[in-house]
Design a protein around this motif. Structure first.
Motif, PDB file in Angstrom:
ATOM      1  N   GLU A 132      34.046 -42.434 -18.601  1.00 23.66           N
ATOM      2  CA  GLU A 132      34.274 -41.665 -17.380  1.00 23.66           C
ATOM      3  C   GLU A 132      33.226 -41.941 -16.308  1.00 23.66           C
ATOM      4  N   ARG A 133      32.172 -42.674 -16.659  1.00 17.35           N
ATOM      5  CA  ARG A 133      31.197 -43.056 -15.646  1.00 17.35           C
ATOM      6  C   ARG A 133      31.708 -44.216 -14.799  1.00 17.35           C
ATOM      7  N   ARG A 134      32.791 -44.840 -15.254  1.00 15.83           N
ATOM      8  CA  ARG A 134      33.430 -45.893 -14.466  1.00 15.83           C
ATOM      9  C   ARG A 134      33.903 -45.308 -13.142  1.00 15.83           C
ATOM     10  N   THR A 135      33.915 -46.123 -12.095  1.00 17.88           N
ATOM     11  CA  THR A 135      34.354 -45.656 -10.782  1.00 17.88           C
ATOM     12  C   THR A 135      35.873 -45.513 -10.753  1.00 17.88           C
ATOM     13  N   LEU A 136      36.341 -44.427 -10.147  1.00 22.58           N
ATOM     14  CA  LEU A 136      37.771 -44.161 -10.041  1.00 22.58           C
ATOM     15  C   LEU A 136      38.466 -45.330  -9.337  1.00 22.58           C
ATOM     16  N   THR A 137      39.421 -45.959 -10.026  1.00 22.18           N
ATOM     17  CA  THR A 137      40.034 -47.186  -9.520  1.00 22.18           C
ATOM     18  C   THR A 137      41.554 -47.086  -9.560  1.00 22.18           C
ATOM     19  N   TYR A 138      42.158 -47.478  -8.455  1.00 25.35           N
ATOM     20  CA  TYR A 138      43.615 -47.530  -8.341  1.00 25.35           C
ATOM     21  C   TYR A 138      44.037 -48.935  -7.930  1.00 25.35           C
ATOM     22  N   LEU A 139      45.327 -49.204  -8.078  1.00 22.69           N
ATOM     23  CA  LEU A 139      45.947 -50.420  -7.571  1.00 22.69           C
ATOM     24  C   LEU A 139      46.819 -50.019  -6.390  1.00 22.69           C
ATOM     25  N   CYS A 140      46.554 -50.597  -5.222  1.00 24.88           N
ATOM     26  CA  CYS A 140      47.290 -50.264  -4.002  1.00 24.88           C
ATOM     27  C   CYS A 140      48.327 -51.339  -3.718  1.00 24.88           C
ATOM     28  N   PHE A 141      49.561 -50.915  -3.445  1.00 24.41           N
ATOM     29  CA  PHE A 141      50.632 -51.869  -3.158  1.00 24.41           C
ATOM     30  C   PHE A 141      51.688 -51.192  -2.295  1.00 24.41           C
ATOM     31  N   GLY A 142      52.513 -52.008  -1.651  1.00 19.91           N
ATOM     32  CA  GLY A 142      53.584 -51.485  -0.808  1.00 19.91           C
ATOM     33  C   GLY A 142      53.508 -52.025   0.598  1.00 19.91           C
ATOM     34  N   ARG A 143      54.458 -51.597   1.392  1.00 18.88           N
ATOM     35  CA  ARG A 143      54.540 -52.041   2.773  1.00 18.88           C
ATOM     36  C   ARG A 143      53.901 -51.009   3.702  1.00 18.88           C
ATOM     37  N   PRO A 144      53.532 -51.419   4.920  1.00 19.04           N
ATOM     38  CA  PRO A 144      52.981 -50.437   5.855  1.00 19.04           C
ATOM     39  C   PRO A 144      53.937 -49.253   6.008  1.00 19.04           C
ATOM     40  N   GLY A 145      53.405 -48.067   5.912  1.00 16.31           N
ATOM     41  CA  GLY A 145      54.246 -46.880   5.985  1.00 16.31           C
ATOM     42  C   GLY A 145      54.833 -46.473   4.644  1.00 16.31           C
ATOM     43  N   ASP A 186      35.907 -41.954 -13.021  1.00 17.65           N
ATOM     44  CA  ASP A 186      37.285 -42.294 -13.384  1.00 17.65           C
ATOM     45  C   ASP A 186      37.785 -41.342 -14.474  1.00 17.65           C
ATOM     46  N   ALA A 187      38.046 -40.101 -14.070  1.00 20.84           N
ATOM     47  CA  ALA A 187      38.479 -39.059 -14.996  1.00 20.84           C
ATOM     48  C   ALA A 187      39.674 -38.327 -14.391  1.00 20.84           C
ATOM     49  N   SER A 188      40.582 -37.868 -15.240  1.00 18.12           N
ATOM     50  CA  SER A 188      41.793 -37.229 -14.738  1.00 18.12           C
ATOM     51  C   SER A 188      41.474 -35.984 -13.910  1.00 18.12           C
ATOM     52  N   ARG A 189      40.437 -35.254 -14.283  1.00 20.25           N
ATOM     53  CA  ARG A 189      40.083 -34.043 -13.538  1.00 20.25           C
ATOM     54  C   ARG A 189      39.494 -34.357 -12.171  1.00 20.25           C
ATOM     55  N   ARG A 190      39.105 -35.628 -11.947  1.00 19.96           N
ATOM     56  CA  ARG A 190      38.554 -36.051 -10.652  1.00 19.96           C
ATOM     57  C   ARG A 190      39.515 -36.979  -9.905  1.00 19.96           C
ATOM     58  N   ARG A 191      40.735 -37.047 -10.364  1.00 20.52           N
ATOM     59  CA  ARG A 191      41.722 -37.929  -9.729  1.00 20.52           C
ATOM     60  C   ARG A 191      42.027 -37.482  -8.298  1.00 20.52           C
ATOM     61  N   LEU A 192      42.590 -38.374  -7.509  1.00 23.51           N
ATOM     62  CA  LEU A 192      43.068 -38.012  -6.183  1.00 23.51           C
ATOM     63  C   LEU A 192      44.315 -37.142  -6.322  1.00 23.51           C
ATOM     64  N   VAL A 193      44.448 -36.169  -5.423  1.00 20.44           N
ATOM     65  CA  VAL A 193      45.617 -35.286  -5.427  1.00 20.44           C
ATOM     66  C   VAL A 193      46.132 -35.150  -4.005  1.00 20.44           C
ATOM     67  N   ALA A 194      47.341 -34.602  -3.871  1.00 20.64           N
ATOM     68  CA  ALA A 194      47.961 -34.434  -2.558  1.00 20.64           C
ATOM     69  C   ALA A 194      47.032 -33.678  -1.623  1.00 20.64           C
ATOM     70  N   GLY A 195      46.876 -34.209  -0.422  1.00 20.80           N
ATOM     71  CA  GLY A 195      46.015 -33.600   0.579  1.00 20.80           C
ATOM     72  C   GLY A 195      44.632 -34.205   0.655  1.00 20.80           C
ATOM     73  N   ASP A 196      44.236 -34.950  -0.396  1.00 18.68           N
ATOM     74  CA  ASP A 196      42.933 -35.614  -0.354  1.00 18.68           C
ATOM     75  C   ASP A 196      42.924 -36.700   0.719  1.00 18.68           C
ATOM     76  N   THR A 197      41.804 -36.830   1.397  1.00 16.50           N
ATOM     77  CA  THR A 197      41.555 -37.934   2.315  1.00 16.50           C
ATOM     78  C   THR A 197      40.170 -38.473   2.007  1.00 16.50           C
ATOM     79  N   MET A 198      40.126 -39.730   1.552  1.00 13.74           N
ATOM     80  CA  MET A 198      38.852 -40.321   1.135  1.00 13.74           C
ATOM     81  C   MET A 198      38.772 -41.775   1.565  1.00 13.74           C
ATOM     82  N   ASP A 199      37.555 -42.259   1.719  1.00 12.35           N
ATOM     83  CA  ASP A 199      37.346 -43.675   1.971  1.00 12.35           C
ATOM     84  C   ASP A 199      37.445 -44.438   0.657  1.00 12.35           C
TER      85      ASP A 199
END
Length: 232
Positions: A132-145, A186-199
């Protein structure tokens, strides 16, 4: 295609999360406990015109719900772009409003999903333990919008999560998943959720001119799917 006798451990019913609009995507529903399902796989898919429109209409009508696809049994290794064998170009099955194993309702049966391209395929190692000390990581994909984040699954216990997101201000799209990290464990309790805005730090990889990274602000529109129980 592979004969299921070649890889009996990976020939199974491989349930998929169905999401998106244009394009549509499948995300394989992984399980560490079952050898057949120790894979994270993301792919762009399409259906015959009338089925496509019915699916999109139902996705919009149930915008806050989950849709899944339950295919006929097949060998998931046929989706591996680096597998070296014949690639699977379609899967036949049923579109379900809800989770197909948790009371979902079929809305389109005996339909064929065309696999346009597999954008991510990774075998999961059940012997590794999650840090869980690993940095929270996602894979981003899709088209603009129409951008999405899929949590990068690495080691048990972990979590499977897919988000609808947008860049602020609006940015580019990504045909291939781009790793993006956020300043959280990188833990489920620290995951991004609806309404979050982060760099987030987007890593485009290394070329002859060096590493290519950039920071962009990401706003989470909604959480499409979240699961921890199958990844313990």
């Amino acid at each position: 295609m592979h004969d299921h006798d070649d890889h009996p451990e990976t020939f199974n019913v491989h349930g998929m999360l169905l999401f998106g609009e244009d394009p549509l995507y499948f995300s394989h529903l992984p399980m560490f406990r079952h050898p057949a399902h120790r894979f994270q796989a993301l792919m762009e898919v399409d259906f015959r015109g009338d089925v496509r429109e019915a699916v999109r209409s139902d996705l919009k009508a149930a915008a806050d719900g989950v849709h899944t696809f339950v295919p006929e049994p097949f060998d998931i290794l046929e989706l591996d772009p680096a597998g070296g064998g014949p690639a699977r170009t379609s899967v036949k099955g049923t579109v379900v409003r809800g989770h197909f194993e948790r009371g979902g309702v079929p809305i389109a049966e005996d339909v064929t999903a065309r696999v346009v391209r597999v954008i991510h395929f990774e075998r999961l190692d059940p012997t590794l333990r999650h840090d869980e000390r690993r940095t929270l990581t996602y894979l981003c994909f899709g088209r603009p919008g129409g951008l999405h984040l899929a949590h990068e699954i690495t080691a048990r216990p972990d979590f499977d999560q897919v988000l609808a997101v947008r860049m602020v201000p609006p940015g580019e799209g990504f045909e291939r998943p781009v790793p993006v990290t956020f300043d959280r464990p990188d833990a489920s309790r620290r995951r991004l959720v609806a309404g979050d805005t982060m760099d987030g730090m987007f890593d485009l990889g290394v070329s002859r001119t060096g590493e290519h990274r950039f920071t962009a602000r990401v706003e989470v529109v909604r959480e499409i799917y979240m699961e921890t129980g199958d990844l313990d």
